[in-house]
Design a protein around this motif. Sequence first.
Motif, PDB file in Angstrom:
ATOM      1  N   SER A  67      -0.699  11.702   0.936  1.00 53.60           N
ATOM      2  CA  SER A  67      -0.703  11.881  -0.514  1.00 53.60           C
ATOM      3  C   SER A  67      -0.392  10.550  -1.175  1.00 53.60           C
ATOM      4  CB  SER A  67       0.343  12.916  -0.944  1.00 53.60           C
ATOM      5  OG  SER A  67       0.014  14.204  -0.470  1.00 53.60           O
ATOM      6  N   GLY A  68      -1.099  10.251  -2.262  1.00 56.85           N
ATOM      7  CA  GLY A  68      -0.858   9.019  -2.992  1.00 56.85           C
ATOM      8  C   GLY A  68      -2.079   8.651  -3.806  1.00 56.85           C
ATOM      9  N   THR A  69      -1.897   7.769  -4.768  1.00 58.21           N
ATOM     10  CA  THR A  69      -3.061   7.256  -5.494  1.00 58.21           C
ATOM     11  C   THR A  69      -3.966   6.483  -4.541  1.00 58.21           C
ATOM     12  OG1 THR A  69      -1.886   5.241  -6.201  1.00 58.21           O
ATOM     13  CG2 THR A  69      -1.801   7.127  -7.681  1.00 58.21           C
ATOM     14  N   ASN A  92       2.411   4.565  -7.182  1.00 48.85           N
ATOM     15  CA  ASN A  92       3.071   5.848  -6.923  1.00 48.85           C
ATOM     16  C   ASN A  92       4.529   5.894  -7.377  1.00 48.85           C
ATOM     17  OD1 ASN A  92       0.694   6.696  -5.473  1.00 48.85           O
ATOM     18  ND2 ASN A  92       1.405   5.477  -3.752  1.00 48.85           N
ATOM     19  N   ASP A  93       4.818   5.297  -8.517  1.00 49.46           N
ATOM     20  CA  ASP A  93       6.195   5.227  -9.000  1.00 49.46           C
ATOM     21  C   ASP A  93       6.469   6.160 -10.172  1.00 49.46           C
ATOM     22  OD1 ASP A  93       6.815   3.016  -7.193  1.00 49.46           O
ATOM     23  OD2 ASP A  93       5.531   1.815  -8.513  1.00 49.46           O
ATOM     24  N   ASP A 119       4.510  -2.059   7.688  1.00 48.77           N
ATOM     25  CA  ASP A 119       5.383  -1.542   6.636  1.00 48.77           C
ATOM     26  C   ASP A 119       4.652  -1.380   5.307  1.00 48.77           C
ATOM     27  OD1 ASP A 119       5.034  -4.185   5.900  1.00 48.77           O
ATOM     28  OD2 ASP A 119       7.167  -4.577   5.537  1.00 48.77           O
ATOM     29  N   GLY A 120       3.371  -1.764   5.272  1.00 47.63           N
ATOM     30  CA  GLY A 120       2.569  -1.602   4.063  1.00 47.63           C
ATOM     31  C   GLY A 120       2.573  -2.781   3.125  1.00 47.63           C
ATOM     32  N   SER A 121       3.217  -3.886   3.500  1.00 46.18           N
ATOM     33  CA  SER A 121       3.273  -5.035   2.605  1.00 46.18           C
ATOM     34  C   SER A 121       2.326  -6.136   3.071  1.00 46.18           C
ATOM     35  CB  SER A 121       4.693  -5.592   2.526  1.00 46.18           C
ATOM     36  OG  SER A 121       5.101  -6.091   3.788  1.00 46.18           O
ATOM     37  N   GLY A 122       1.890  -6.959   2.099  1.00 43.04           N
ATOM     38  CA  GLY A 122       0.998  -8.063   2.401  1.00 43.04           C
ATOM     39  C   GLY A 122       1.113  -9.161   1.370  1.00 43.04           C
ATOM     40  N   GLY A 162       0.847  -1.185   0.000  1.00 49.95           N
ATOM     41  CA  GLY A 162       0.000   0.000   0.000  1.00 49.95           C
ATOM     42  C   GLY A 162       0.884   1.237   0.000  1.00 49.95           C
ATOM     43  N   GLY A 163       0.741   2.084  -1.004  1.00 50.48           N
ATOM     44  CA  GLY A 163       1.607   3.249  -1.133  1.00 50.48           C
ATOM     45  C   GLY A 163       0.999   4.497  -0.537  1.00 50.48           C
TER      46      GLY A 163
END
Length: 413
Positions: free
Chosen positions: A346-348, A280-281, A224-227, A84-85
């Motif tokens: 901020s982010g998509t 978000n890259d 950390d936003g990972s899954g 998750g960004g």
Amino acid sequence: MSAPTPAVSTARFDTVAAVPLRAGDTPERLAQALGGTVLAWSSCAALTSCTALVGLNHTLQAQQVPALSGRDVTTEPNRDVFGGGGTMTATMGGKITMWSGGKITMWSGGKITMWSGGTYAPLPENTALWQNIRLEEGQRLAPQLGAGVTVAVLDTGLDLQHPAFDGALSAPSTWHDFYDGDADPQEAGTLGTGAYGHGTNVAGIALQIAPAAKIMPLRVLGPDGSGDVVMIAQAIDWAVAKGAQVINLSLGSAEPSKVVQGALRRAADRGVLVVSSAGNDNRNKITYPASAADQKDLELTAVSVGSVDLQGVKSSFSNYASNLEMVAPGENVYAPAPEGRMAAWSGTSMAAPMVSGGLALALGAGADRRSLAGLITSTAGNVYGNQANDAFRGKLGEQGRLDLAHFLSSALK
């Protein structure tokens, strides 16, 4: 596949195998044959269409396993494939004191009065954002404000005790934490570190758009936003089985997943709308599952969302692509934060729940759900008149930015 029962084990696996089931299969036999752990199992009359998911921490050579002979077994990476960004850009000091009656809305004479003198009352910091997507006009067109609609938020969990969510969550029996393997999808972490607060922000954005909707909190990402792939797939199936009409996926992967794709198809078969962020890259490629939203089997129920600023210019971080379907303002969006606070991200990831909330508004007002994914993209406002977007022409959606007034006036004709 029917909604799988979440695995009791909290073990994490490097790889997931999808195994077509045959008559006589049992979870115990399959686990022993593969040397893994069965993570999802369903029963159905047509066994040829059912698949078990098995977690593995070794390389599977299916042709060397007699029990798998003749089966179309697929394997793919599982652990930490999805993320998750988004970035926290501001916080408000101290505890929030503006929540009235424990709601994200404000009340006056028993009526919700979110707008006062052209200002968005609950979180005035977002007034310009909401004017940008014509939220006030949209809420007037759909005065039910999403009542009767459940939006499943698959994310880092959320602050379940935050006063903004008092009365705004689905029944606790519908909650689940797929990351820790329990029924408590509470965010965990330290504010300002990693993705802690991401899910709380995302859910809070959806509620600002559709304040009478219910949020179904499903934790699929760690601090950390990972899954994992299996977590995402199981949570999608769970959300569908527990009655969500909209699923928000402010997360993504660099590569497609057959396991998640199966869950998305099952959601589409039930008419559940799925909104995914584009990543978000700043790349000319959007992340999965946003990249699958325009596929034939998903196009009637799925929407992909990128981010623009208040001038309609592509956000510096937002991915873009010819298959991106629309954009919404995703910069400095204020919403609830853990510990009873408020923060801007901020982010998509922040753009996606604006679209999820818009779909909830339409559903709550009785719109035909079969038309909504197409309408919300085709009624978007044109962003290509701005020269700053010349390099991204055709890659910010057919039209561009979310326009709730245009969308709802079309959906509710």
